[in-house]
Design a protein around this motif. Structure first.
Motif, PDB file in Angstrom:
ATOM      1  N   LEU A 123      -5.653   5.189   1.442  1.00  0.00           N
ATOM      2  CA  LEU A 123      -4.580   4.320   0.972  1.00  0.00           C
ATOM      3  C   LEU A 123      -4.934   3.801  -0.419  1.00  0.00           C
ATOM      4  O   LEU A 123      -6.113   3.759  -0.800  1.00  0.00           O
ATOM      5  CB  LEU A 123      -4.385   3.117   1.900  1.00  0.00           C
ATOM      6  CG  LEU A 123      -3.680   3.305   3.236  1.00  0.00           C
ATOM      7  CD1 LEU A 123      -3.627   1.975   3.976  1.00  0.00           C
ATOM      8  CD2 LEU A 123      -2.276   3.878   3.082  1.00  0.00           C
ATOM      9  N   ALA A 124      -3.906   3.371  -1.142  1.00  0.00           N
ATOM     10  CA  ALA A 124      -4.118   2.739  -2.439  1.00  0.00           C
ATOM     11  C   ALA A 124      -3.252   1.494  -2.526  1.00  0.00           C
ATOM     12  O   ALA A 124      -2.137   1.469  -1.995  1.00  0.00           O
ATOM     13  CB  ALA A 124      -3.774   3.703  -3.569  1.00  0.00           C
ATOM     14  N   ALA A 154      -6.202  -2.925   5.897  1.00  0.00           N
ATOM     15  CA  ALA A 154      -6.040  -1.847   4.917  1.00  0.00           C
ATOM     16  C   ALA A 154      -7.332  -1.495   4.195  1.00  0.00           C
ATOM     17  O   ALA A 154      -7.501  -0.358   3.754  1.00  0.00           O
ATOM     18  CB  ALA A 154      -4.973  -2.239   3.899  1.00  0.00           C
ATOM     19  N   SER A 155      -8.258  -2.459   4.072  1.00  0.00           N
ATOM     20  CA  SER A 155      -9.451  -2.248   3.239  1.00  0.00           C
ATOM     21  C   SER A 155     -10.264  -1.035   3.662  1.00  0.00           C
ATOM     22  O   SER A 155     -10.777  -0.296   2.813  1.00  0.00           O
ATOM     23  CB  SER A 155     -10.330  -3.504   3.241  1.00  0.00           C
ATOM     24  OG  SER A 155     -10.715  -3.838   4.563  1.00  0.00           O
ATOM     25  N   GLN A 156     -10.390  -0.784   4.973  1.00  0.00           N
ATOM     26  CA  GLN A 156     -11.170   0.373   5.423  1.00  0.00           C
ATOM     27  C   GLN A 156     -10.506   1.683   5.007  1.00  0.00           C
ATOM     28  O   GLN A 156     -11.188   2.653   4.669  1.00  0.00           O
ATOM     29  CB  GLN A 156     -11.359   0.322   6.935  1.00  0.00           C
ATOM     30  CG  GLN A 156     -10.073   0.258   7.745  1.00  0.00           C
ATOM     31  CD  GLN A 156     -10.313   0.104   9.235  1.00  0.00           C
ATOM     32  OE1 GLN A 156     -11.023   0.900   9.826  1.00  0.00           O
ATOM     33  NE2 GLN A 156      -9.717  -0.917   9.836  1.00  0.00           N
ATOM     34  N   PHE A 157      -9.171   1.719   4.997  1.00  0.00           N
ATOM     35  CA  PHE A 157      -8.448   2.920   4.563  1.00  0.00           C
ATOM     36  C   PHE A 157      -8.539   3.084   3.046  1.00  0.00           C
ATOM     37  O   PHE A 157      -8.615   4.212   2.542  1.00  0.00           O
ATOM     38  CB  PHE A 157      -6.987   2.841   4.999  1.00  0.00           C
ATOM     39  CG  PHE A 157      -6.791   2.852   6.494  1.00  0.00           C
ATOM     40  CD1 PHE A 157      -6.664   4.058   7.173  1.00  0.00           C
ATOM     41  CD2 PHE A 157      -6.747   1.672   7.216  1.00  0.00           C
ATOM     42  CE1 PHE A 157      -6.486   4.087   8.546  1.00  0.00           C
ATOM     43  CE2 PHE A 157      -6.573   1.684   8.593  1.00  0.00           C
ATOM     44  CZ  PHE A 157      -6.452   2.892   9.262  1.00  0.00           C
ATOM     45  N   ILE A 158      -8.538   1.965   2.328  1.00  0.00           N
ATOM     46  CA  ILE A 158      -8.658   2.005   0.865  1.00  0.00           C
ATOM     47  C   ILE A 158     -10.044   2.501   0.474  1.00  0.00           C
ATOM     48  O   ILE A 158     -10.194   3.344  -0.429  1.00  0.00           O
ATOM     49  CB  ILE A 158      -8.368   0.612   0.264  1.00  0.00           C
ATOM     50  CG1 ILE A 158      -6.896   0.233   0.494  1.00  0.00           C
ATOM     51  CG2 ILE A 158      -8.706   0.586  -1.224  1.00  0.00           C
ATOM     52  CD1 ILE A 158      -6.556  -1.203   0.152  1.00  0.00           C
ATOM     53  N   VAL A 205       0.834  -1.206   0.000  1.00  0.00           N
ATOM     54  CA  VAL A 205       0.000   0.000   0.000  1.00  0.00           C
ATOM     55  C   VAL A 205       0.868   1.255   0.000  1.00  0.00           C
ATOM     56  O   VAL A 205       1.986   1.258   0.532  1.00  0.00           O
ATOM     57  CB  VAL A 205      -0.956   0.043   1.220  1.00  0.00           C
ATOM     58  CG1 VAL A 205      -2.005  -1.044   1.127  1.00  0.00           C
ATOM     59  CG2 VAL A 205      -0.178  -0.053   2.540  1.00  0.00           C
ATOM     60  N   VAL A 206       0.317   2.305  -0.601  1.00  0.00           N
ATOM     61  CA  VAL A 206       0.961   3.616  -0.641  1.00  0.00           C
ATOM     62  C   VAL A 206      -0.126   4.670  -0.490  1.00  0.00           C
ATOM     63  O   VAL A 206      -1.319   4.367  -0.477  1.00  0.00           O
ATOM     64  CB  VAL A 206       1.717   3.844  -1.977  1.00  0.00           C
ATOM     65  CG1 VAL A 206       2.902   2.904  -2.105  1.00  0.00           C
ATOM     66  CG2 VAL A 206       0.759   3.675  -3.161  1.00  0.00           C
ATOM     67  N   TYR A 262       2.918   5.069  -7.664  1.00  0.00           N
ATOM     68  CA  TYR A 262       2.555   3.678  -7.926  1.00  0.00           C
ATOM     69  C   TYR A 262       1.138   3.330  -7.467  1.00  0.00           C
ATOM     70  O   TYR A 262       0.730   2.162  -7.536  1.00  0.00           O
ATOM     71  CB  TYR A 262       3.542   2.730  -7.238  1.00  0.00           C
ATOM     72  CG  TYR A 262       4.942   2.789  -7.799  1.00  0.00           C
ATOM     73  CD1 TYR A 262       5.171   3.062  -9.144  1.00  0.00           C
ATOM     74  CD2 TYR A 262       6.041   2.565  -6.976  1.00  0.00           C
ATOM     75  CE1 TYR A 262       6.455   3.106  -9.655  1.00  0.00           C
ATOM     76  CE2 TYR A 262       7.335   2.617  -7.482  1.00  0.00           C
ATOM     77  CZ  TYR A 262       7.537   2.893  -8.817  1.00  0.00           C
ATOM     78  OH  TYR A 262       8.821   2.938  -9.329  1.00  0.00           O
ATOM     79  N   ALA A 263       0.374   4.300  -6.999  1.00  0.00           N
ATOM     80  CA  ALA A 263      -0.988   4.037  -6.516  1.00  0.00           C
ATOM     81  C   ALA A 263      -1.840   3.419  -7.623  1.00  0.00           C
ATOM     82  O   ALA A 263      -1.934   3.965  -8.728  1.00  0.00           O
ATOM     83  CB  ALA A 263      -1.625   5.324  -6.016  1.00  0.00           C
ATOM     84  N   ASN A 264      -2.409   2.244  -7.314  1.00  0.00           N
ATOM     85  CA  ASN A 264      -3.296   1.526  -8.238  1.00  0.00           C
ATOM     86  C   ASN A 264      -2.609   1.144  -9.547  1.00  0.00           C
ATOM     87  O   ASN A 264      -3.283   0.934 -10.571  1.00  0.00           O
ATOM     88  CB  ASN A 264      -4.557   2.351  -8.539  1.00  0.00           C
ATOM     89  CG  ASN A 264      -5.330   2.684  -7.278  1.00  0.00           C
ATOM     90  OD1 ASN A 264      -5.625   1.811  -6.473  1.00  0.00           O
ATOM     91  ND2 ASN A 264      -5.645   3.966  -7.099  1.00  0.00           N
ATOM     92  N   GLN A 265      -1.284   1.027  -9.504  1.00  0.00           N
ATOM     93  CA  GLN A 265      -0.523   0.640 -10.692  1.00  0.00           C
ATOM     94  C   GLN A 265       0.001  -0.782 -10.531  1.00  0.00           C
ATOM     95  O   GLN A 265       0.131  -1.291  -9.423  1.00  0.00           O
ATOM     96  CB  GLN A 265       0.652   1.593 -10.897  1.00  0.00           C
ATOM     97  CG  GLN A 265       0.272   3.042 -11.092  1.00  0.00           C
ATOM     98  CD  GLN A 265      -0.528   3.270 -12.351  1.00  0.00           C
ATOM     99  OE1 GLN A 265      -0.138   2.807 -13.430  1.00  0.00           O
ATOM    100  NE2 GLN A 265      -1.653   3.962 -12.228  1.00  0.00           N
TER     101      GLN A 265
END
Length: 300
Positions: free
Chosen positions: A260-261, A251-255, A174-175, A181-184
């Motif tokens: 987060l990504a 991480a899912s709640q932050f995404i 995650v970033v 690099y988010a979602n890459q």
């Protein structure tokens, strides 16, 4: 042959304090009395525990060998005292749970709430530690239940535990959403060039990151920031610095909130099994078995 436990305790306290004088102050027993009992103990069993070096007392090789099991003996004694104390303080029982951050922040609050609704008179104590520490607290009978995300820990030899798999989680890179690099989708070689923010030694995520690097035949990334808690780790990434490798359940709640990504790293997918461990159910108090039932009936 019975062991003089009082003399053994004096040996332990002197070894711990480094001198008869300091042990005497702690125990409120005179120095001559302590020295005499230790000498009698040595004479009784034909051993030598201490030797003088200048003005100091140091452990002999046998004294060093005896110290560790003696320490374990008195740790167990303290645990028994604590259990008896809890029995009198909490006549309806006390449920002690240790979990890693994932367990105590995402999973346990719901189960603890449901449990207290059914058993309001049972005290509940919840501790957040890393996975290894949760396992060790259980094996040392310091807690009744351990919930953590590293099923490999349970393969350690010498422990007879009852473990149930609760979830099949996944680790993800995650970033910050503003990171390049988010979602890459990128290669592992690109990913490890980023500065990483990770948990402390002993944490499941750090061990898994090293395993992934080993499997991908790359050197582990530089850990530029290290925290004792997962929340602190994630918040540092949310603030915009570096990358991390974390549980998707956390991480899912932050995404979802756009804080987060994920980064899709080619060829990397690691499953993380969340387990609940206890001692054998047949020897557990009823309320501990009831908590486990609540967990199993409310996993969704």
């Amino acid at each position: 042959m019975s062991i003089n436990l009082h003399a053994l305790m004096l040996f332990y306290e002197v070894a711990l304090a480094g001198s008869v004088t300091e042990a005497s102050k702690k125990l409120n027993i005179s120095q001559p009395a302590i020295s005499a009992q230790i000498r009698n103990f040595e004479k009784q069993y034909g051993i030598l525990l201490f030797e003088k070096k200048g003005r100091s007392l140091v452990l002999t090789p046998f004294g060093q060998k005896l110290f560790k099991p003696t320490e374990q003996l008195f740790i167990v004694e303290e645990q028994i005292r604590s259990m008896i104390g809890d029995y009198h303080k909490h006549p309806h029982g006390k449920l002690r749970i240790a979990g890693n951050y994932l367990a105590t922040s995402v999973l346990i609050p719901k189960w603890a709430s449901l449990f207290k609704q059914q058993f309001p008179q049972v005290a509940v104590e919840i501790a957040t530690v890393n996975s290894q520490a949760a396992f060790e607290r259980l094996t040392h009978f310091e807690v009744d239940i351990a919930i953590f995300g590293d099923s490999n820990i349970t393969n350690q030899t010498g422990h007879s535990l009852h473990c149930l798999e609760l979830y099949s989680d996944e680790f993800v890179f995650v970033v910050s959403p503003h990171h390049q690099y988010a979602n890459q989708q990128i290669s592992m070689e690109q990913m490890i060039k980023e500065p990483f923010i990770m948990r402390e030694e002993g944490s499941t995520t750090k061990k898994r990151l090293i395993e992934v690097c080993r499997a991908q035949q790359v050197n582990p990334p530089n850990i530029e920031l290290q925290f004792d808690g997962l929340n602190e780790t994630i918040q540092a990434v949310v603030a915009g610095y570096g990358a991390s490798y974390v549980s998707l359940l956390v991480a899912s709640q932050f995404i979802r909130r756009g804080e987060l990504a994920k980064v899709d790293v080619e060829g990397v997918r690691l499953i993380n099994k969340i387990v609940l461990c206890s001692h054998e159910p047949a020897y557990l108090e009823g309320y501990i078995r009831d908590f486990i039932s609540i967990v199993l009936n409310n996993k969704a």
